[in-house]
Design an enzyme around this catalytic site. Sequence first.
Site, PDB file in Angstrom:
ATOM      1  CG  ASP A  61      -1.703  -1.270   1.392  1.00  0.00           C
ATOM      2  OD1 ASP A  61      -2.099  -1.843   0.367  1.00  0.00           O
ATOM      3  OD2 ASP A  61      -1.910  -1.687   2.540  1.00  0.00           O
ATOM      4  CD  GLU A 223      -8.896  -3.145  -0.626  1.00  0.00           C
ATOM      5  OE1 GLU A 223      -9.789  -3.214   0.235  1.00  0.00           O
ATOM      6  OE2 GLU A 223      -7.872  -3.851  -0.607  1.00  0.00           O
TER       7      GLU A 223
END
Length: 525
Positions: A61, A223
């Site tokens: 991420d 997401e």
Amino acid sequence: MKTVLLLLVTFPIFYYLRNTEESHFLTGSKGVSGTEKRIFSEVSDSSQRKENPVIPGDFADPSIIRVGKTYYATGTSSEWAPHYPLLQSTDLLHWRQLGYVFSKTPSWVAASFWAPELFYRNGTYYVYYVARKKSDGVSCIGIATTSDPAKGFTDRGILLEFGKEAIDPFVFEEKGKLYITWKAYGLDKRPIEILGSRLSDDGLKVEGEPFTLLRDDRKEGLEGQCLVKKGPYYYLFYSPGNCCGRGCSYKVEVARSPTLQGPYTRFADNPLLSETTDWKCTGHGTLVTSTEGKDFYLYHAYSKTDNVYTGRQGLLGEVVWNKQTGWPTIKPMGEKAEYRKSFRDEFSAAPLANNWQWDFRHAQPEVTIRQGSLWLSGQTTADNQAGTALTVRPLTGKYEIQTEVVNRNPSLKGLVLYGDAGESVGIGVQDNRVQVWEVKKDKRLIVDDAQVSGNEPVQLKMKVEQGAQLRFYWREGGSDWKEVPTRGAYYNGDFLPPWDRSPRPGLLQNGTAPAAFSYFEITYQ
């Protein structure tokens, strides 16, 4: 429970983490501007791209910003402390670690430091991050700030709570106004949505009612979003699919809208990035514009060679905008980049190097460095069957680790491949015996052991192949290595990886007496 690092000396190793080790340097480049023709000479489609990590090892991420000529990046640290490694670069290819966003665990946090997002405005650096609250275990979005990233960040507490979870923040400035976006409804029996809302001018409060940017009507997952304005459109990059573990299915898609609040139209030629011959589950990145005006996307993916044993690694591609349609494509970093092949710490001086992390939920390490040795002990939770582990991120799935234990006592002292407090394996010295041990499904077992004859320091070695095929060795006083037999040609540690992070090699102490180590080395094969 607030994590406090207990030391046998007065300096806090959290704050004064040594930054002399330049993490995983790449070689053979003089910067993006000088190598663009060589690296980005051809545009290939997503399925044929040849990628290589610019930040190897577990760096999921990733978030990236540029301030002046300097780039900063951070990524998920999950259950490892210190929290959120913070890296710095001047060319997007060579990175060194400054330290961590948080040297101490914020008082409101219980676990799960996920998906941090960097932002800069008017002399202030922000990090918007995800963590689980102590009060109810719900994931929400916190915020921290600093005027100097090298000195760490000051936590400002919880910014946003939203239903059963609010994760994956991204902050966007438009016409002098700040907005935050996030993933919502991921734990509800309804489609996931990417929501947005206004932020206060100082970036510290959410204002106004949420609005929807995109909804997961396909119910496949949604997401890891980021926003960029290009020409007349707002472009929303996002990741559908399952993020983590062996069954992951992540990819990168894009949608656009003439207005910030939508509606957004998905690109007909999605995905921009998906599975290739060498990589899988690409996703959750952010864009940055270089000093030359080019856009780059820093994202993560699993290596198919090393799979989950090295975690989701940091990869980079150039974003190229089609002059006719306006839609983007992503050009891969197509050349091999050689990063540093080994890390050796001889514990010659305090403080502890940036490379080291630990499982903050299950151990509070007590560390000191004196007379060329690292002394390790700690306080562990009742459910911790492994002990106190100091670990490093593995960069590939094939490596060796070594150490030398310089003291004898009833505590176990040695090497570990640590998945979690209830899933670990290692080799260590306890009194006058060397033992290979495992903790599997929260149960501890001695796999095999051997008698140590003298009182000299004992050297230990673990060989790792394919991330989890392990062999164990020991010796005294410079003698030949002796292998400790296990259950076959190798010990199978494929049970070790937690779902969202890689197992990590390092040093371990288990017992009431401290362990003393003269060095630690990890060498990649």
